[in-house]
Design an enzyme around this catalytic site. Structure first.
Site, PDB file in Angstrom:
ATOM      1  N   GLY A  15       0.902  -1.263  -0.025  1.00 35.82           N
ATOM      2  CA  GLY A  15       0.047  -0.046   0.115  1.00 35.82           C
ATOM      3  C   GLY A  15       0.754   1.361   0.078  1.00 35.82           C
ATOM      4  O   GLY A  15       0.530   2.403  -0.568  1.00 35.82           O
ATOM      5  N   ASP A  56      -2.462   2.632   8.451  1.00 36.83           N
ATOM      6  CA  ASP A  56      -2.198   2.044   9.698  1.00 36.83           C
ATOM      7  C   ASP A  56      -1.554   0.859   9.712  1.00 36.83           C
ATOM      8  O   ASP A  56      -2.001  -0.212  10.000  1.00 36.83           O
ATOM      9  CB  ASP A  56      -3.770   2.060  10.405  1.00 36.83           C
ATOM     10  CG  ASP A  56      -4.500   1.149   9.585  1.00 36.83           C
ATOM     11  OD1 ASP A  56      -4.565   0.961   8.410  1.00 36.83           O
ATOM     12  OD2 ASP A  56      -5.422   0.689  10.242  1.00 36.83           O
TER      13      ASP A  56
END
Length: 284
Positions: free
Chosen positions: A144, A164
């Protein structure tokens, strides 16, 4: 990194703070007719059973979402978040906890784009199955962080980015900071949300300050930082004391919404008398 499974921690105090902020950001983004894109760099499995063996190992949800789930006296922003968790449990009992992709699935409109990244092969398969059929959605098993270059600027021009990572590796702190900079350099008005654990580790204690410095230079609309401290480190200095969220280009409504909720979160989720919160912002 691929050993990490969020199912062990689903619904804990950190999820409450993270998903409260995410809910408020997505509600705000949805107020305008123009579609937007949400990029979730560490999406997880989408949803988690709190009755399963992973969640039951430490039962972290019991001192997190479970302390709010049946409450009728919550401030409206917190009640809205809890209502989404309840909607994820159609029989009314707290059995499942929605991860960030599930919250996004409930709040994004059909015209809004969702880009979810998850490297863990099992969680990726679960997530892809869960989001199968949702319009304007792509689920990828690529990194990501590395994907930000291809996602921003978004074709919709409006975008939010959630990061996160598990922070099991110290390099995650460096990657988060680099990703924030890259996102804001590519699209300075992107709403960038960064979750981080509150630990007695140099990388953790310095991260918020370093994020602020980068946002000072690059974010068009300032930043907001919130931290919720619920526990003490053990006698050796180990253990997660709480967590924080840093938001570049936050909705102008977010500060006051969090200020309404944080005293109650300290009261309900705090494990010791020193439980506290920090809420600060810079408005440009």
């Amino acid at each position: 990194m691929l050993a990490y499974r969020h199912a062990f921690h689903a619904g804990n105090h950190a999820d409450v703070l993270k998903h409260l902020v995410l809910t408020r950001v997505l509600r705000y983004m949805g107020e305008k007719d123009k579609p937007y894109t949400l990029v979730d760099t560490h999406a997880g499995a989408g949803g988690y059973s709190v009755e399963g063996r992973y969640a039951q190992k430490n039962a972290e949800y019991a001192t997190g979402i479970a302390r709010l789930y049946d409450s009728s006296d919550l401030p409206e922003p917190l009640a809205d978040y809890v209502s989404l968790v309840r909607a994820f449990n159609p029989d009314g009992q707290l059995r499942q906890y929605p991860g960030s992709p599930a919250i996004a699935n409930m709040l994004l409109r059909p015209t809004d784009r969702l880009r979810a990244y998850e490297l863990h092969p099992t969680d990726h398969r679960i997530l892809a199955s869960y989001l199968e059929g949702r319009p304007s959605t792509q689920v990828s098993d690529r990194d990501g962080f590395a994907a930000i270059k291809g996602e921003l600027p978004s074709p919709t021009r409006r975008a939010a980015l959630l990061m996160d990572p598990p922070y099991e590796l110290k390099t995650d702190y460096v990657k988060v900071l680099s990703a924030l900079r890259e996102a804001l350099e590519r699209a300075p008005d992107t709403v960038v949300m960064v979750w981080y654990p509150q630990l007695q580790r140099l990388e953790s204690t310095q991260l918020a300050t370093r994020l602020k410095a980068s946002a000072d230079a690059l974010a068009k609309k300032g930043w907001l930082h919130v931290r919720l401290t619920v526990a003490q480190a053990d006698e050796r200095g180990f253990g997660m004391q709480g967590s924080g969220m840093f938001v570049a280009n936050p909705p102008f409504t977010l500060h006051d919404e969090l200020a309404e909720c944080l005293p109650l979160l300290v009261e309900r989720l705090g494990h010791y008398d020193g439980a506290s919160y920090v809420l600060e912002q810079k408005v440009v």
